[in-house]
Design a protein around this motif. Structure first.
Motif, PDB file in Angstrom:
ATOM      1  N   MET A 214       0.833  -1.209   0.000  1.00  0.00           N
ATOM      2  CA  MET A 214       0.000   0.000   0.000  1.00  0.00           C
ATOM      3  C   MET A 214       0.864   1.254   0.000  1.00  0.00           C
ATOM      4  O   MET A 214       0.464   2.302  -0.520  1.00  0.00           O
ATOM      5  CB  MET A 214      -0.914   0.008   1.236  1.00  0.00           C
ATOM      6  CG  MET A 214      -2.017  -1.011   1.207  1.00  0.00           C
ATOM      7  SD  MET A 214      -3.005  -0.975   2.739  1.00  0.00           S
ATOM      8  CE  MET A 214      -3.745   0.650   2.633  1.00  0.00           C
ATOM      9  N   HIS A 215       2.056   1.145   0.566  1.00  0.00           N
ATOM     10  CA  HIS A 215       2.946   2.306   0.678  1.00  0.00           C
ATOM     11  C   HIS A 215       3.991   2.336  -0.440  1.00  0.00           C
ATOM     12  O   HIS A 215       4.868   3.180  -0.437  1.00  0.00           O
ATOM     13  CB  HIS A 215       3.631   2.291   2.041  1.00  0.00           C
ATOM     14  CG  HIS A 215       2.668   2.158   3.184  1.00  0.00           C
ATOM     15  ND1 HIS A 215       1.778   3.142   3.528  1.00  0.00           N
ATOM     16  CD2 HIS A 215       2.441   1.119   4.044  1.00  0.00           C
ATOM     17  CE1 HIS A 215       1.044   2.741   4.559  1.00  0.00           C
ATOM     18  NE2 HIS A 215       1.431   1.527   4.896  1.00  0.00           N
ATOM     19  N   GLU A 216       3.904   1.372  -1.369  1.00  0.00           N
ATOM     20  CA  GLU A 216       4.813   1.335  -2.524  1.00  0.00           C
ATOM     21  C   GLU A 216       3.964   1.286  -3.787  1.00  0.00           C
ATOM     22  O   GLU A 216       3.816   0.240  -4.420  1.00  0.00           O
ATOM     23  CB  GLU A 216       5.743   0.121  -2.450  1.00  0.00           C
ATOM     24  CG  GLU A 216       6.649   0.102  -1.224  1.00  0.00           C
ATOM     25  CD  GLU A 216       7.571  -1.109  -1.217  1.00  0.00           C
ATOM     26  OE1 GLU A 216       8.294  -1.304  -2.217  1.00  0.00           O
ATOM     27  OE2 GLU A 216       7.554  -1.859  -0.230  1.00  0.00           O
ATOM     28  N   TRP A 246     -10.045  -3.296   1.349  1.00  0.00           N
ATOM     29  CA  TRP A 246      -9.195  -2.731   0.295  1.00  0.00           C
ATOM     30  C   TRP A 246      -8.673  -3.819  -0.645  1.00  0.00           C
ATOM     31  O   TRP A 246      -8.717  -3.664  -1.870  1.00  0.00           O
ATOM     32  CB  TRP A 246      -8.031  -1.980   0.933  1.00  0.00           C
ATOM     33  CG  TRP A 246      -7.044  -1.449  -0.071  1.00  0.00           C
ATOM     34  CD1 TRP A 246      -7.208  -0.383  -0.891  1.00  0.00           C
ATOM     35  CD2 TRP A 246      -5.748  -1.989  -0.349  1.00  0.00           C
ATOM     36  NE1 TRP A 246      -6.096  -0.208  -1.682  1.00  0.00           N
ATOM     37  CE2 TRP A 246      -5.177  -1.185  -1.364  1.00  0.00           C
ATOM     38  CE3 TRP A 246      -5.022  -3.056   0.167  1.00  0.00           C
ATOM     39  CZ2 TRP A 246      -3.920  -1.425  -1.872  1.00  0.00           C
ATOM     40  CZ3 TRP A 246      -3.754  -3.300  -0.349  1.00  0.00           C
ATOM     41  CH2 TRP A 246      -3.212  -2.496  -1.363  1.00  0.00           C
ATOM     42  N   VAL A 247      -8.194  -4.925  -0.081  1.00  0.00           N
ATOM     43  CA  VAL A 247      -7.702  -6.026  -0.919  1.00  0.00           C
ATOM     44  C   VAL A 247      -8.829  -6.574  -1.773  1.00  0.00           C
ATOM     45  O   VAL A 247      -8.681  -6.793  -2.983  1.00  0.00           O
ATOM     46  CB  VAL A 247      -7.091  -7.140  -0.048  1.00  0.00           C
ATOM     47  CG1 VAL A 247      -6.821  -8.384  -0.892  1.00  0.00           C
ATOM     48  CG2 VAL A 247      -5.810  -6.667   0.608  1.00  0.00           C
ATOM     49  N   ARG A 248      -9.988  -6.798  -1.150  1.00  0.00           N
ATOM     50  CA  ARG A 248     -11.113  -7.396  -1.876  1.00  0.00           C
ATOM     51  C   ARG A 248     -11.619  -6.492  -2.994  1.00  0.00           C
ATOM     52  O   ARG A 248     -11.794  -6.936  -4.136  1.00  0.00           O
ATOM     53  CB  ARG A 248     -12.253  -7.687  -0.894  1.00  0.00           C
ATOM     54  CG  ARG A 248     -13.503  -8.294  -1.552  1.00  0.00           C
ATOM     55  CD  ARG A 248     -14.665  -8.308  -0.587  1.00  0.00           C
ATOM     56  NE  ARG A 248     -15.020  -6.946  -0.170  1.00  0.00           N
ATOM     57  CZ  ARG A 248     -15.796  -6.682   0.877  1.00  0.00           C
ATOM     58  NH1 ARG A 248     -16.286  -7.664   1.614  1.00  0.00           N
ATOM     59  NH2 ARG A 248     -16.065  -5.412   1.193  1.00  0.00           N
ATOM     60  N   ASP A 249     -11.852  -5.211  -2.678  1.00  0.00           N
ATOM     61  CA  ASP A 249     -12.539  -4.330  -3.614  1.00  0.00           C
ATOM     62  C   ASP A 249     -11.607  -3.629  -4.595  1.00  0.00           C
ATOM     63  O   ASP A 249     -11.958  -3.451  -5.766  1.00  0.00           O
ATOM     64  CB  ASP A 249     -13.345  -3.275  -2.843  1.00  0.00           C
ATOM     65  CG  ASP A 249     -14.354  -3.899  -1.891  1.00  0.00           C
ATOM     66  OD1 ASP A 249     -14.828  -5.010  -2.199  1.00  0.00           O
ATOM     67  OD2 ASP A 249     -14.640  -3.287  -0.851  1.00  0.00           O
ATOM     68  N   HIS A 250     -10.399  -3.253  -4.134  1.00  0.00           N
ATOM     69  CA  HIS A 250      -9.538  -2.413  -4.961  1.00  0.00           C
ATOM     70  C   HIS A 250      -8.377  -3.168  -5.620  1.00  0.00           C
ATOM     71  O   HIS A 250      -7.792  -2.657  -6.571  1.00  0.00           O
ATOM     72  CB  HIS A 250      -8.984  -1.246  -4.129  1.00  0.00           C
ATOM     73  CG  HIS A 250     -10.052  -0.342  -3.614  1.00  0.00           C
ATOM     74  ND1 HIS A 250     -10.732   0.545  -4.408  1.00  0.00           N
ATOM     75  CD2 HIS A 250     -10.584  -0.216  -2.365  1.00  0.00           C
ATOM     76  CE1 HIS A 250     -11.637   1.197  -3.684  1.00  0.00           C
ATOM     77  NE2 HIS A 250     -11.565   0.756  -2.439  1.00  0.00           N
TER      78      HIS A 250
END
Length: 318
Positions: A214-216, A246-250
Motif C-alpha cells: 500500500m505504501h509502494e 481494500w484487498v477485496r474491492d480495490h
C-alpha cells in the motif's frame, strides 16, 4: 579438452613430431567416424585430411565425449553443450572442410525449459512444482480417485492449445492435500510450452504482502498490471486469506474486473463457490457486506468451470 597441437607437444621426442603426426594421421584414417565422413564427402582425400587434422581430431574427440555424456554441467567439450560438426564445400578444384559448433540435445532441452520458465511467474508457490514435467498417465497414476478432475484439466489444456485462450477458467475445489495446486502447476507448465504466459499466486501470503505494498504504489501497480495482463492467472488456496475491504474491492476486484471477457482466471480452494461467496462477504473490518461478496462472485462464477478434485491427502507423503 586438449587440442591436437597440445597432444603432439606432449609426445616424447620433440624431433620426431612429424613421425608422431604421421601416426595420428594413420589413426584418424582408420577411425570409423572418419570413414563415415569420407563416405559422405568422397572428395576428402588424404591430403585434405592431413591439412585439416586438427578439425577432424576435434570432431571425433567431441563425438565420443557426447556419446558418453557426463551431463551438461560436466560437459568436457571446449564449448559447453556444443559439439563440432564438419561439412565439405567444393569450389572448382578447391575442397574446403568447414567446422561449426552445434548445440547438443541436452542444451536445447535446457534452453527450451528456461524459455518455458520465463513465461511463468510464481508468487509464494514452490517453483519445483512448475518445472517438473509429468505425463498425463503419471498424473492419473498418482491417485486414481481424481481421474475425473485430471480428465477435465487435460481437456482444457488440449482445447486451449487447439483454439487459443478460453473465455472461462477453472475453479478447483476439494479437500486438503488432494493435489489442486499440483494440477494447476501442471496446466501452467503444459500451456507455457505452447507459448502462453502465466502466474500462480498463493493467496494467504499475497494478501499479507499487499498490506505493505500500500505504501509502494509503483510496485503495487506493477504487480497488479502483471496479473491483469498475463494469459493465465491462478489464485491458489483462495478463501484461506485474511481479507480486508481494500484487498477485496480495490486489488482483487480490479484484477478480476479487467480479466473477465478478456483472459481466463483459475482458482484452487477448499471452499465451493457458494461458500467462497460467504467468505468474500465478510471482512474483519466491516463485518458482513453481502452485496460486495456478490459483486466479486459476479466476476468469478460466470467465468469458471467447476472441477471437484477428490482423492487422498498427499501432504507429507513421499
Amino acid at each position: 579438452m586438449e587440442s591436437l597441437g597440445d597432444l603432439l607437444k606432449q609426445m616424447p621426442g620433440g624431433g620426431s613430431a612429424l613421425r608422431q603426426a604421421d601416426k595420428l594421421m594413420a589413426e584418424l584414417l582408420a577411425d570409423p567416424l572418419v570413414e563415415k565422413l569420407r563416405s559422405k564427402y568422397p572428395e576428402l582425400n588424404d591430403a585434405i585430411i592431413r591439412l585439416n587434422m586438427n578439425k577432424i581430431y576435434q570432431c571425433t574427440k567431441e563425438y565420443r565425449n557426447c556419446s558418453n555424456c557426463p551431463g551438461l554441467d560436466n560437459c568436457p567439450n571446449d564449448f559447453e553443450g556444443h559439439y563440432t560438426e564438419l561439412s565439405c564445400e567444393t569450389t572448382g578444384m578447391l575442397v574446403q572442410l568447414n567446422d561449426r559448433k552445434v548445440p547438443c540435445k541436452r542444451l536445447l532441452a535446457r534452453q527450451a525449459e528456461n524459455r518455458i520458465r520465463s513465461r511463468v511467474r510464481s508468487f509464494y508457490v514452490d517453483e519445483k512444482a512448475l518445472s517438473r514435467g509429468f505425463s498425463a498417465d503419471e498424473i492419473i497414476d498418482k491417485d486414481l480417485e481424481r481421474v475425473g478432475a485430471v480428465g477435465q484439466i487435460i481437456s482444457y489444456i488440449n482445447e486451449t492449445k487447439e483454439h487459443g485462450l478460453q473465455p472461462e477458467g477453472l475453479y478447483l475445489t476439494g479437500s486438503f492435500g488432494t493435489g489442486k495446486t499440483f494440477l494447476m502447476c501442471y496446466m501452467l507448465h503444459e500451456l507455457a510450452k505452447a507459448g502462453y504466459t502465466g502466474a500462480i499466486v498463493y493467496m494467504p501470503e499475497f494478501v499479507e504482502d499487499l498490506k505493505s505494498l500500500m505504501h509502494e504504489q509503483g510496485k503495487l501497480k506493477e504487480t497488479v498490471d502483471m496479473m491483469k495482463e498475463t494469459d493465465l492467472l491462478i489464485f491458489d488456496d483462495i478463501g484461506a486469506e485474511n481479507l480486508n475491504p481494500w484487498v477485496r474491492d480495490h486489488v482483487l476486484g480490479a484484477i478480476l474486473n479487467y480479466r473477465m471477457n478478456r483472459k481466463p482466471t483459475f482458482y484452487t480452494s477448499n471452499y465451493g463457490l457458494d461458500a467462497i461467496e460467504q467468505h468474500f462477504s465478510f471482512t474483519n473490518k466491516d463485518g458482513d457486506e453481502l452485496h460486495k461478496g456478490q459483486r466479486i462472485m459476479d466476476r468469478i462464477r460466470p467465468y469458471v468451470q467447476a472441477v471437484h478434485v477428490t482423492g487422498h491427502n498427499k501432504r507429507g507423503r513421499k
